[in-house]
Design an enzyme around this catalytic site. Structure first.
Site, PDB file in Angstrom:
ATOM      1  CE  LYS A 196      -4.187   1.612   2.373  1.00  0.00           C
ATOM      2  NZ  LYS A 196      -5.079   1.377   3.533  1.00  0.00           N
ATOM      3  CB  SER A 210      -8.244   2.937   2.484  1.00  0.00           C
ATOM      4  OG  SER A 210      -7.505   2.297   3.485  1.00  0.00           O
ATOM      5  CB  SER A 217      -8.703   0.161   5.169  1.00  0.00           C
ATOM      6  OG  SER A 217      -9.408   1.372   5.160  1.00  0.00           O
TER       7      SER A 217
END
Lengths: 569, 569
Positions: free
Chosen positions: B152, B227, B251
């Site tokens: 990420k 996310s 997320s």
């Protein structure tokens, strides 16, 4: 000094609480009387009055001679494993043990005023139960079978007033026991006394508006430290085998040091904090911990071991980490970083002498290597900044909670309460400002691991600037609160060094920052250090380890204790 | 939909950033081209254009046929242990592995727009190093030797822009790697792609002002969740063997569920969060965690095991708990509490059908016992109160930090950003109010252990109301964020149930609370559910365990996965 009076914030409100306070304190007297009136009266005739205790450097332990020889043996000579093994062998009963300890705790109370609430009938009933269990099952209920454990009063005790020394909470009856109490009870502990904490539980001293001031057993005119000062006094008086305190800024370590005991402030989340009274609900910038005080490091180690491994606090408190009390792992040569001063406040002469004495012994022993940390420690300015942040975090709700707990009773605000309410200016911060201080804290936490701890195992430092302290004078928390801020675990251990009025006289070179001045000078700017004040004051030092490596820290402390050969108190 | 444009907050400021955004995105294209221009061009000719991808329910995995057969075998068929053992046996090189995965990630990027930044030259160089190491030492550098791991983007990557999708941070060059990156690198992982997160890292969707919107591989017109939606897209596209995401409200779990993957949101402090960019500095009411997404629970288990036991994050990050990834301990009969609904928002038909399907299979298997939790779950009112508290805690600094991170670039505030900035009214609270919400949170945390979990081992529930979601429509976080609030760990696993436009048609009986209405009705009050929207939408459910018992949770998930027999994606 217990006679010193302070003006209530609201006299009308406070007047309503006066009868409650009297009734609460009367119960302490009634329980002592009811237990053994003859013994109680004998104590009263031999123990000096409050005025003398408050003004003279009396070593209160001499009054343990009020106990019978057999009782003295029980409270003075037997360690926790001795107590349990003697019960198992049939050489002692739990009732005999608790009776001896109740007597010692009565002597402790009459000399140091350490008890908020006795639990004598409950303790005797529990001891009888334990004796019956052992008789019927030929085994102990657990590793603390019949062991008298004293409890800091702020821990919820089901069915009893739990007031944390807030006058307004005198009638707050706990609905549930603290998780720690449940664990200790299942391990076999017997509870006979709940001990004093200062107003707001935020002095490194023990003085409140319910039972007044607690004295230090090593010298009754000194402070026993705080906030777990009731615990240090009762444990040092052999009024309990081990004491269960708590620490958010030094509250286990200052009392342990002031009364010349061993203490542990473990990493957070290893012992349960659940079900207790304090101003800290929902506050997580500096997280409080519970921790024990005892007369030997071996007993502390055993206590941590059984509390964690058999008590399994995580089964009752989801905030606890399910981390076993592991076998320690120490290097062949233990590397100790030494910090004579935190670069903010210079310790008093006896403490520096104590540091030097220990360092010399460490240097002479091949199992230790000593590294001077001063070069890689934070500068005075950095420490000033950090300490200011540390203090702000204690008061950053603008003292809203504390004041809402003092307010309803109109109780007087004691001088050391005023002192901490003004930490960081006592200013309310925004959530954003609070978070930025948390972030600053976390940076230091990481730096310590990467820098100061990079090639050492433990840090040796003072616990407090002085060899204990005068009542009302514990102003500087930095030596202990720094480690609460970053949450690295600590032990405190006696060095064998005691303040000496002849030797510990010369004032070192001083810095000019606020905190140095606060400690060394009075408000008029005069040097306030007087060696006479600290007669009998012990030097007990602080050892710090890496987070969650409490087992290693305790094992290293044990090695140091073996080296120092300080006899079990 | 990537073409949809939003007004900048400040057009003048934003205009200055436009060239930076273009340059940043151009690098993605340049790296794809430079790696293999012929392959890149072939992809462009076969993969539909953005408009078609955005509007049709295209299963993007079919474009993996652009890879050679051998490459397809590598990215489709070999698990992580296969990849490492084949390297050890000399059947594959790290370079072959990463080249195949780079190709798959290019397909992933061109179909789903999941990559913020490629690291192709670095990945190839690292793979060559690993091959040389294996040749010279006849052993792997670690258990992830040559395994392509996607990251990420918000995790600091030394020397590279780390912007967390904040436009203003495009030129923020990380000075240090995230601790997790260091650990993974030492274990042998190869990093070739840093993936997209939404604006503010606070959507259960993935859409930002730098690289636009990310699509769901199962149906490109759906959201990949967020996310960590760049991670779910790349992992589901076989563009990496495993993805490293993070979760503060769902997320990891929403993306895993939306893309029909396995995911773990471990208990806090097991994986390191250190050195990353987010708005969360110093915020500890709801603590974020990192967690992986993968195509099988076995791979997740292995990843957690080696990250924790060999990576030892606590040696680099003092906030991590030194708790080994232990052998799981499961009862002979696993007791699963089932929660069809959280009593606040009723799931969409496919999700309820998925729950029922799994429960039937559990009931039919003697190793499980199923308990309906609805009787002992919180009421609608209690859940409303809790969810409101939960949302307030996300915004209680009055969004000060978020706005200070958006402000300098004047970037547009996207609809789902507006949505979360209004959580709890977006109101700034006092520190006292924040603490009271923390205290409420802690009460629930304890209640769960004492009540709901008292005699069950795990809780089975939906991960999200829908079988994935339309872009910009992930409005309700409650199924996941509740567990962030109380910090109980979760896994997500595919059930094999896929939304069916013919079956999943009937609207259940609905409640009238705000959140139910938000999910089921549009602003005009019309029912917005249309089964056509969710074509290809998978149902992946959430399993929750006790705090820090992540190992048991993963082991139980593995048992359920074995029972469900969903083929490895």
């Amino acid at each position: 000094m217990t006679k010193e009076t302070f003006e209530p914030q609201d006299a009308t409100k406070f007047a309503k609480y006066t009868p409650l306070i009297e009734k609460y304190n009367q119960d302490v007297i009634d329980q002592m009387k009811m237990f053994d009136e003859a013994f109680y009266k004998k104590c009263l005739t031999q123990i000096p009055d409050e005025e003398e205790l408050d003004s003279e450097p009396i070593d209160a332990r001499k009054y343990l001679s009020l106990l019978s020889e057999e009782e003295q043996k029980i409270v003075n000579d037997y360690s926790i494993p001795d107590l349990t093994s003697k019960q198992l062998k049939g050489e002692l009963t739990a009732v005999q043990v608790i009776e001896a300890y109740i007597k010692a705790s009565i002597v402790a109370q009459l000399t140091t005023n350490c008890v908020m609430q006795f639990l004598i009938p409950e303790a005797l009933a529990r001891a009888r139960e334990l004796d019956a269990y052992l008789k019927n099952h030929s085994k102990l209920v657990g590793p603390l079978h019949g062991v008298p454990v004293s409890l800091k009063e702020q821990m919820n005790y089901k069915g009893k007033s739990t007031n944390a020394s807030y006058v307004a909470y005198l009638e707050n009856i706990a609905e549930k026991d603290a998780v720690s109490i449940g664990i200790l009870r299942r391990l076999g502990a017997v509870f006979h006394a709940r001990t004093a904490q200062p107003q707001g539980i935020m002095h490194l001293d023990t003085w409140n508006n319910i039972n007044g001031r607690t004295r230090n057993p090593v010298s009754t005119r000194l402070s026993p430290g705080g906030s777990s000062g009731g615990e240090s006094a009762i444990v040092a008086m052999h009024g309990s085998a081990i004491g269960h305190g708590s620490d958010i800024g030094g509250s286990v370590r200052a009392p342990a040091a002031f009364a010349n005991l061993y203490g542990i402030r473990p990493t957070t989340r290893r012992l349960s904090l659940l079900n207790g009274l304090s101003s800290g609900k929902g506050q997580e910038s500096i997280v409080a911990v519970q921790g024990p005080l005892a007369r030997s490091i071996e007993e502390l180690n055993m206590y941590m071991d059984v509390y964690i491994n058999e008590g399994k606090p995580w089964e009752y408190d989801p905030l606890c980490v399910p981390l076993k009390w592991r076998e320690p792992s120490l290097p062949a040569k233990i590397k100790i970083g030494v910090l004579y001063s935190d670069n903010l406040v210079t310790p008093l002469p006896a403490v520096t002498r104590g540091m030097k004495t220990v360092v010399e012994k460490l240097k002479a022993d091949p199992s230790f290597e000593v590294v001077d940390l001063s070069e890689r420690w934070y500068t005075e300015d950095e420490m000033l900044d950090t300490y200011n942040a540390n203090l702000s975090l204690y008061t950053c709700d603008g003292n809203y909670v504390q004041e809402s707990m003092f307010g309803p009773s109109g109780e007087p605000i004691l001088p050391l309460t005023k002192h901490y309410l003004e930490f960081g200016g006592g200013k309310e911060l925004s959530i954003y400002e609070n978070r930025m201080l948390n972030a600053k804290r976390d940076v230091i936490k990481v730096e310590l691991l990467e820098n100061q701890f990079q090639d050492i195992d433990f840090i040796l430092s003072p616990t407090y600037p002085g060899p204990s302290e005068l009542p009302g004078e514990s102003l500087y928390w930095g030596y202990t609160s720094f480690w609460n801020l970053v949450d690295y675990p600590n032990t405190v251990f006696p060095t064998g060094v005691i303040h000496d009025v002849k030797i510990d006289t010369s004032v070192p070179e001083l810095k000019s920052n606020t905190y140095e001045r606060m400690v060394w000078f009075d408000k008029a700017g005069n040097l306030k250090y007087d060696a006479e004040n600290y007669i009998n004051g012990p030097v007990a030092l602080q050892l710090t380890g890496k987070r969650y490596c409490d087992e290693d820290l305790v094992a290293a402390t044990q090695k140091i204790a073996n080296l120092l050969k300080v006899p079990r108190r």
